[in-house]
Design a protein around this motif. Structure first.
Motif, PDB file in Angstrom:
ATOM      1  N   ARG A   1     -27.989  -4.342 -34.301  1.00 35.39           N
ATOM      2  CA  ARG A   1     -28.992  -4.721 -35.306  1.00 35.39           C
ATOM      3  C   ARG A   1     -29.666  -6.039 -34.895  1.00 35.39           C
ATOM      4  NH1 ARG A   1     -29.936  -7.675 -39.956  1.00 35.39           N
ATOM      5  NH2 ARG A   1     -28.037  -8.913 -39.757  1.00 35.39           N
ATOM      6  N   LEU A   2     -28.848  -7.020 -34.525  1.00 37.31           N
ATOM      7  CA  LEU A   2     -29.399  -8.332 -34.167  1.00 37.31           C
ATOM      8  C   LEU A   2     -30.247  -8.247 -32.899  1.00 37.31           C
ATOM      9  CD1 LEU A   2     -26.249 -10.495 -34.961  1.00 37.31           C
ATOM     10  CD2 LEU A   2     -28.358 -10.324 -36.316  1.00 37.31           C
ATOM     11  N   GLU A   3     -29.737  -7.516 -31.897  1.00 40.19           N
ATOM     12  CA  GLU A   3     -30.466  -7.382 -30.626  1.00 40.19           C
ATOM     13  C   GLU A   3     -31.840  -6.726 -30.860  1.00 40.19           C
ATOM     14  OE1 GLU A   3     -29.757  -8.295 -27.545  1.00 40.19           O
ATOM     15  OE2 GLU A   3     -31.249  -7.148 -26.408  1.00 40.19           O
ATOM     16  N   PHE A   4     -31.848  -5.591 -31.599  1.00 42.60           N
ATOM     17  CA  PHE A   4     -33.117  -4.882 -31.764  1.00 42.60           C
ATOM     18  C   PHE A   4     -34.014  -5.559 -32.800  1.00 42.60           C
ATOM     19  CE2 PHE A   4     -30.818  -1.749 -29.287  1.00 42.60           C
ATOM     20  CZ  PHE A   4     -31.781  -1.513 -28.321  1.00 42.60           C
TER      21      PHE A   4
ATOM     22  N   TRP B   1     -35.903  -7.706 -30.489  1.00 48.92           N
ATOM     23  CA  TRP B   1     -36.940  -6.913 -29.792  1.00 48.92           C
ATOM     24  C   TRP B   1     -38.148  -6.722 -30.717  1.00 48.92           C
ATOM     25  CZ3 TRP B   1     -35.800  -2.518 -25.871  1.00 48.92           C
ATOM     26  CH2 TRP B   1     -34.738  -2.890 -25.025  1.00 48.92           C
ATOM     27  N   ALA B   2     -37.863  -6.364 -31.988  1.00 45.46           N
ATOM     28  CA  ALA B   2     -38.956  -6.085 -32.935  1.00 45.46           C
ATOM     29  C   ALA B   2     -39.760  -7.351 -33.194  1.00 45.46           C
ATOM     30  CB  ALA B   2     -38.373  -5.531 -34.236  1.00 45.46           C
ATOM     31  N   GLU B   3     -39.066  -8.480 -33.380  1.00 49.76           N
ATOM     32  CA  GLU B   3     -39.764  -9.749 -33.656  1.00 49.76           C
ATOM     33  C   GLU B   3     -40.623 -10.165 -32.463  1.00 49.76           C
ATOM     34  OE1 GLU B   3     -36.374 -12.022 -34.774  1.00 49.76           O
ATOM     35  OE2 GLU B   3     -36.329 -11.050 -36.749  1.00 49.76           O
TER      36      GLU B   3
ATOM     37  N   ILE C   1     -40.417   1.284 -34.427  1.00 48.36           N
ATOM     38  CA  ILE C   1     -41.464   0.978 -35.413  1.00 48.36           C
ATOM     39  C   ILE C   1     -42.133   2.245 -35.958  1.00 48.36           C
ATOM     40  CG2 ILE C   1     -41.897  -1.331 -34.491  1.00 48.36           C
ATOM     41  CD1 ILE C   1     -44.519  -0.087 -33.249  1.00 48.36           C
ATOM     42  N   GLY C   2     -41.598   3.407 -35.637  1.00 45.86           N
ATOM     43  CA  GLY C   2     -41.990   4.637 -36.327  1.00 45.86           C
ATOM     44  C   GLY C   2     -43.224   5.346 -35.802  1.00 45.86           C
ATOM     45  N   TRP C   3     -43.676   4.991 -34.588  1.00 43.24           N
ATOM     46  CA  TRP C   3     -44.905   5.620 -34.064  1.00 43.24           C
ATOM     47  C   TRP C   3     -44.746   7.134 -33.938  1.00 43.24           C
ATOM     48  CZ3 TRP C   3     -44.325   8.162 -29.391  1.00 43.24           C
ATOM     49  CH2 TRP C   3     -43.221   7.809 -28.624  1.00 43.24           C
TER      50      TRP C   3
ATOM     51  N   SER D   1     -31.933  -1.246 -36.849  1.00 43.55           N
ATOM     52  CA  SER D   1     -32.597  -2.550 -36.970  1.00 43.55           C
ATOM     53  C   SER D   1     -33.461  -2.591 -38.218  1.00 43.55           C
ATOM     54  CB  SER D   1     -33.451  -2.796 -35.715  1.00 43.55           C
ATOM     55  OG  SER D   1     -34.484  -3.712 -35.991  1.00 43.55           O
ATOM     56  N   ASP D   2     -33.104  -3.467 -39.152  1.00 40.80           N
ATOM     57  CA  ASP D   2     -33.900  -3.554 -40.387  1.00 40.80           C
ATOM     58  C   ASP D   2     -35.297  -4.102 -40.109  1.00 40.80           C
ATOM     59  OD1 ASP D   2     -31.992  -5.658 -39.855  1.00 40.80           O
ATOM     60  OD2 ASP D   2     -32.777  -6.720 -41.591  1.00 40.80           O
ATOM     61  N   GLU D   3     -35.441  -4.902 -39.039  1.00 43.34           N
ATOM     62  CA  GLU D   3     -36.774  -5.425 -38.712  1.00 43.34           C
ATOM     63  C   GLU D   3     -37.665  -4.308 -38.145  1.00 43.34           C
ATOM     64  OE1 GLU D   3     -38.379  -7.956 -39.574  1.00 43.34           O
ATOM     65  OE2 GLU D   3     -40.103  -7.821 -38.219  1.00 43.34           O
ATOM     66  N   MET D   4     -37.090  -3.423 -37.326  1.00 44.45           N
ATOM     67  CA  MET D   4     -37.870  -2.262 -36.851  1.00 44.45           C
ATOM     68  C   MET D   4     -38.336  -1.445 -38.064  1.00 44.45           C
ATOM     69  SD  MET D   4     -38.110  -1.870 -33.441  1.00 44.45           S
ATOM     70  CE  MET D   4     -37.321  -2.416 -31.916  1.00 44.45           C
ATOM     71  N   ILE D   5     -37.421  -1.234 -39.013  1.00 40.63           N
ATOM     72  CA  ILE D   5     -37.771  -0.404 -40.180  1.00 40.63           C
ATOM     73  C   ILE D   5     -38.803  -1.115 -41.059  1.00 40.63           C
ATOM     74  CG2 ILE D   5     -36.829   0.581 -42.340  1.00 40.63           C
ATOM     75  CD1 ILE D   5     -36.251   2.279 -39.820  1.00 40.63           C
ATOM     76  N   ARG D   6     -38.684  -2.444 -41.177  1.00 40.30           N
ATOM     77  CA  ARG D   6     -39.694  -3.182 -41.964  1.00 40.30           C
ATOM     78  C   ARG D   6     -41.084  -2.962 -41.353  1.00 40.30           C
ATOM     79  NH1 ARG D   6     -42.805  -7.192 -42.140  1.00 40.30           N
ATOM     80  NH2 ARG D   6     -42.303  -7.919 -40.048  1.00 40.30           N
ATOM     81  N   GLN D   7     -41.152  -3.072 -40.015  1.00 37.14           N
ATOM     82  CA  GLN D   7     -42.451  -2.879 -39.344  1.00 37.14           C
ATOM     83  C   GLN D   7     -42.918  -1.426 -39.454  1.00 37.14           C
ATOM     84  OE1 GLN D   7     -42.879  -4.573 -35.415  1.00 37.14           O
ATOM     85  NE2 GLN D   7     -41.736  -6.413 -35.956  1.00 37.14           N
ATOM     86  N   ALA D   8     -41.965  -0.491 -39.336  1.00 37.56           N
ATOM     87  CA  ALA D   8     -42.326   0.937 -39.446  1.00 37.56           C
ATOM     88  C   ALA D   8     -42.976   1.200 -40.812  1.00 37.56           C
ATOM     89  CB  ALA D   8     -41.084   1.809 -39.275  1.00 37.56           C
TER      90      ALA D   8
END
Ligand SMILES: C[S@@+](CC[C@H](N)C(=O)[O-])C[C@H]1O[C@@H](n2cnc3c(N)ncnc32)[C@H](O)[C@@H]1O
Length: 231
Positions: free
Chosen positions: A11-14, A17-19, A56-58, A78-85
């Motif tokens: 989660r932290l690693e990805f 990546w997302a940030e 990011i859900g593309w 990754s909650d940040e990937m999901i936030r962006q998605a």
């Protein structure tokens, strides 16, 4: 303090990546190998599709356009990937994103007619369990499709091991066997070469030089897929 679990590390690693904006870069890098997979899948308009490790859900948004009478969902650790998605999908009623892991997919049994996963499965802490979870949420007669660039039969990716979080460098046959053990039948594996033209010079950290990148793309991504027997 308790030990940090492997999932928390992922989660932290990805999230990092997302940030750093890598989600969009992965869309560019993975689209050329994903399109031939979609062509083989021959999605019907009413299918219900899940993308495991959706970033990011593309791909979820792309698939949603192919299943106008169905639905498309994505899950990521990754909650940040999901936030962006979710941010990129605002107003799109056809897609849904959840934070979750391959080990505990937050969906009832037999929800999806197809499951896809792009460049994610080798990070899962327990790929055998991830595939059993995928089999659980696949509807009878549905199928699962995993596409990865990091696998043992392609020597041009082995130098990635120290650059990545803990991973599994399995062969095509080992992945296929995990599919079978999870209950999938009609299991196949195949290669999808990446048609992207290789530049004359390469200065990134994933390949020694442009020639190795060219060989890597020519070897192609590994596609493994199988069907859940009809009830
Ligand atoms: C290399 S990225 C690929 C993302 C996306 N599929 C794409 O092609 O752009 C790997 C993704 O898998 C996710 N991931 C890794 N381990 C996971 C796990 N155990 N469960 C769910 N997602 C996971 C990561 O958070 C990350 O978003």
């Amino acid at each position: 303090m308790g030990e940090v679990t492997r999932e928390e590390k992922l989660r932290l690693e990805f999230n990092r990546w997302a940030e750093a904006g890598k989600g969009q870069g992965m869309e560019q890098d993975h689209l050329p190998i994903t399109l031939p997979m979609l062509e083989r899948m021959q999605l019907r308009p009413d299918e219900v599709v899940l993308d495991v490790g959706c970033g990011i859900g593309w791909l979820v948004r792309l698939i949603a356009r192919l299943v106008p009478e169905g639905r498309a969902a994505g899950v990521d650790v990754s909650d940040e990937m999901i936030r962006q998605a979710r941010e990129f999908s605002k107003g799109n009623e056809h897609v849904r994103f959840e934070v979750g892991t391959a080990d505990h997919l937050p969906f009832p049994d037999e929800t999806f007619t197809r499951i896809v996963s792009i460049e994610s499965a080798y990070y899962w802490p327990d790929p055998a369990n991830g595939l059993r979870e995928i089999a659980r949420v696949t509807a009878p007669g549905g199928s699962a499709w995993i596409l990865i660039n990091y696998y043992r039969d392609n020597p041009e990716c082995h130098q990635w091991t120290p650059l990545l979080p803990p991973t599994y460098l399995l062969s095509a046959e080992e992945w296929a066997e995990l599919f079978r053990q999870a209950g999938f039948t009609d299991v196949h594996h195949d290669r999808i070469p990446d048609p992207t033209p290789t530049p004359d010079e390469y200065s990134g950290r994933w390949f020694r030089d442009a020639e190795q990148l060219r060989r890597f793309r020519a070897e192609g991504a590994l596609l493994v897929y199988g069907t859940k027997p009809a009830a």
